[in-house]
Design a protein around this motif. Sequence first.
Motif, PDB file in Angstrom:
ATOM      1  N   ILE A 172      52.047  -7.320 -24.785  1.00 56.87           N
ATOM      2  CA  ILE A 172      52.364  -8.586 -25.705  1.00 56.87           C
ATOM      3  C   ILE A 172      52.527  -7.758 -27.201  1.00 56.87           C
ATOM      4  N   LYS A 173      53.412  -8.318 -27.846  1.00 56.73           N
ATOM      5  CA  LYS A 173      53.478  -7.909 -29.438  1.00 56.73           C
ATOM      6  C   LYS A 173      52.918  -8.997 -30.188  1.00 56.73           C
ATOM      7  N   MET A 174      52.259  -8.489 -30.985  1.00 57.91           N
ATOM      8  CA  MET A 174      51.654  -9.232 -32.232  1.00 57.91           C
ATOM      9  C   MET A 174      52.365  -9.062 -33.544  1.00 57.91           C
ATOM     10  N   MET A 175      53.218 -10.190 -33.820  1.00 62.49           N
ATOM     11  CA  MET A 175      53.961  -9.965 -34.999  1.00 62.49           C
ATOM     12  C   MET A 175      54.273 -11.330 -35.571  1.00 62.49           C
ATOM     13  N   PRO A 176      53.829 -11.533 -36.822  1.00 61.46           N
ATOM     14  CA  PRO A 176      54.398 -12.907 -37.435  1.00 61.46           C
ATOM     15  C   PRO A 176      55.773 -13.095 -37.748  1.00 61.46           C
ATOM     16  N   ASP A 177      56.144 -14.203 -37.479  1.00 63.96           N
ATOM     17  CA  ASP A 177      57.527 -14.775 -37.484  1.00 63.96           C
ATOM     18  C   ASP A 177      57.730 -16.350 -37.704  1.00 63.96           C
ATOM     19  N   THR A 178      58.663 -16.820 -37.716  1.00 62.77           N
ATOM     20  CA  THR A 178      59.074 -18.220 -37.945  1.00 62.77           C
ATOM     21  C   THR A 178      57.951 -19.265 -37.191  1.00 62.77           C
ATOM     22  N   SER A 179      58.012 -20.446 -37.833  1.00 66.49           N
ATOM     23  CA  SER A 179      57.225 -21.459 -37.218  1.00 66.49           C
ATOM     24  C   SER A 179      55.756 -21.063 -36.763  1.00 66.49           C
ATOM     25  N   GLU A 206      57.423  -9.612 -23.363  1.00 69.54           N
ATOM     26  CA  GLU A 206      58.224  -8.389 -23.491  1.00 69.54           C
ATOM     27  C   GLU A 206      59.766  -8.721 -23.620  1.00 69.54           C
ATOM     28  N   ASP A 207      59.873  -9.914 -23.051  1.00 64.40           N
ATOM     29  CA  ASP A 207      61.501 -10.522 -23.041  1.00 64.40           C
ATOM     30  C   ASP A 207      61.816 -11.134 -24.258  1.00 64.40           C
ATOM     31  N   GLY A 208      60.813 -11.269 -25.339  1.00 68.09           N
ATOM     32  CA  GLY A 208      60.995 -11.597 -26.624  1.00 68.09           C
ATOM     33  C   GLY A 208      60.795 -13.180 -26.691  1.00 68.09           C
ATOM     34  N   THR A 209      60.382 -13.773 -25.651  1.00 68.31           N
ATOM     35  CA  THR A 209      59.909 -15.194 -25.883  1.00 68.31           C
ATOM     36  C   THR A 209      58.422 -15.246 -26.581  1.00 68.31           C
ATOM     37  N   CYS A 210      58.460 -16.379 -27.295  1.00 68.50           N
ATOM     38  CA  CYS A 210      56.956 -16.608 -27.979  1.00 68.50           C
ATOM     39  C   CYS A 210      56.031 -16.953 -27.175  1.00 68.50           C
ATOM     40  N   CYS A 211      54.969 -16.357 -27.232  1.00 67.05           N
ATOM     41  CA  CYS A 211      53.715 -16.650 -26.096  1.00 67.05           C
ATOM     42  C   CYS A 211      52.435 -17.097 -26.961  1.00 67.05           C
ATOM     43  N   GLY A 212      52.598 -17.326 -28.404  1.00 65.55           N
ATOM     44  CA  GLY A 212      51.214 -17.690 -28.754  1.00 65.55           C
ATOM     45  C   GLY A 212      51.575 -17.834 -30.284  1.00 65.55           C
ATOM     46  N   ASP A 213      50.461 -18.386 -30.939  1.00 70.04           N
ATOM     47  CA  ASP A 213      50.125 -18.413 -32.502  1.00 70.04           C
ATOM     48  C   ASP A 213      48.826 -18.238 -32.898  1.00 70.04           C
ATOM     49  N   ALA A 214      48.207 -18.511 -34.069  1.00 71.98           N
ATOM     50  CA  ALA A 214      46.960 -18.174 -34.227  1.00 71.98           C
ATOM     51  C   ALA A 214      45.851 -18.719 -33.708  1.00 71.98           C
ATOM     52  N   ASN A 261      45.687 -18.313 -19.904  1.00 64.89           N
ATOM     53  CA  ASN A 261      45.903 -18.991 -21.271  1.00 64.89           C
ATOM     54  C   ASN A 261      44.552 -18.323 -22.116  1.00 64.89           C
ATOM     55  N   VAL A 262      44.575 -17.937 -23.323  1.00 72.56           N
ATOM     56  CA  VAL A 262      43.573 -17.355 -23.955  1.00 72.56           C
ATOM     57  C   VAL A 262      43.526 -18.264 -25.339  1.00 72.56           C
ATOM     58  N   ARG A 267      46.161 -19.819 -30.052  1.00 74.30           N
ATOM     59  CA  ARG A 267      46.207 -19.696 -28.526  1.00 74.30           C
ATOM     60  C   ARG A 267      47.197 -18.519 -28.284  1.00 74.30           C
ATOM     61  N   LEU A 268      47.039 -18.064 -26.858  1.00 75.32           N
ATOM     62  CA  LEU A 268      48.064 -17.030 -26.444  1.00 75.32           C
ATOM     63  C   LEU A 268      48.083 -17.162 -25.001  1.00 75.32           C
ATOM     64  N   SER A 269      49.234 -17.283 -24.448  1.00 68.58           N
ATOM     65  CA  SER A 269      49.554 -17.450 -23.179  1.00 68.58           C
ATOM     66  C   SER A 269      50.481 -16.744 -22.662  1.00 68.58           C
ATOM     67  N   TYR A 270      50.315 -16.144 -21.180  1.00 70.48           N
ATOM     68  CA  TYR A 270      51.592 -15.111 -20.945  1.00 70.48           C
ATOM     69  C   TYR A 270      51.397 -15.169 -19.499  1.00 70.48           C
ATOM     70  N   GLY A 271      52.078 -14.551 -18.531  1.00 73.39           N
ATOM     71  CA  GLY A 271      52.428 -14.305 -17.474  1.00 73.39           C
ATOM     72  C   GLY A 271      53.962 -14.231 -17.059  1.00 73.39           C
ATOM     73  N   ASP A 272      54.069 -14.092 -15.689  1.00 73.71           N
ATOM     74  CA  ASP A 272      55.424 -13.820 -15.169  1.00 73.71           C
ATOM     75  C   ASP A 272      55.714 -14.823 -13.775  1.00 73.71           C
ATOM     76  N   GLU A 273      56.643 -14.543 -12.944  1.00 67.87           N
ATOM     77  CA  GLU A 273      57.143 -15.192 -12.091  1.00 67.87           C
ATOM     78  C   GLU A 273      56.044 -14.782 -11.005  1.00 67.87           C
ATOM     79  N   ARG A 274      55.383 -13.849 -10.664  1.00 64.94           N
ATOM     80  CA  ARG A 274      54.552 -13.176  -9.755  1.00 64.94           C
ATOM     81  C   ARG A 274      52.970 -13.654 -10.336  1.00 64.94           C
TER      82      ARG A 274
END
Length: 126
Positions: A7-14, A21-29, A43-44, A31-38
């Motif tokens: 997971i990248k931690m990098m400030p950006d828009t909104s 890894e696929d470039g989709t946003c998964c969190g803000d200041a 949620n953190v 919460r953080l949510s991650y996972g994949d098809e499997r």
Amino acid sequence: MAEKTTIKMMPDTSCSLFWQEDGTCCGDAGRLSYGDERNAETNVNLNIPGLREWLDEYMWRCLVPCEAGDTAPDELSRNFNWKDFHKRGLAFAAQVKKLLPPNVELLYCSPYEDASGIISGGGVVV
């Protein structure tokens, strides 16, 4: 053994802060949510004092002035204290990492507007 996730931690828009890894946003200041098809989504909740303010500082002092054309990127590099910003950002990243399981790698990266070179292009593994 659980599959490794980065997971990248990098400030950006909104107020976006975390990226899969696929470039989709998964969190803000908050919460953080991650996972994949499997794997089921994880949620953190982030209850880290100062993290929201740090992200807001980026939004209002860096992103918005650059996007509005009020500040040129080279002017921002001269006038914004990127060294202090990244010092605080890395400290927040270390706190986030403590909330993640061992198979989740956290990569701290510079925002697009930062031309200081303090953080390498590939980021810093926390």
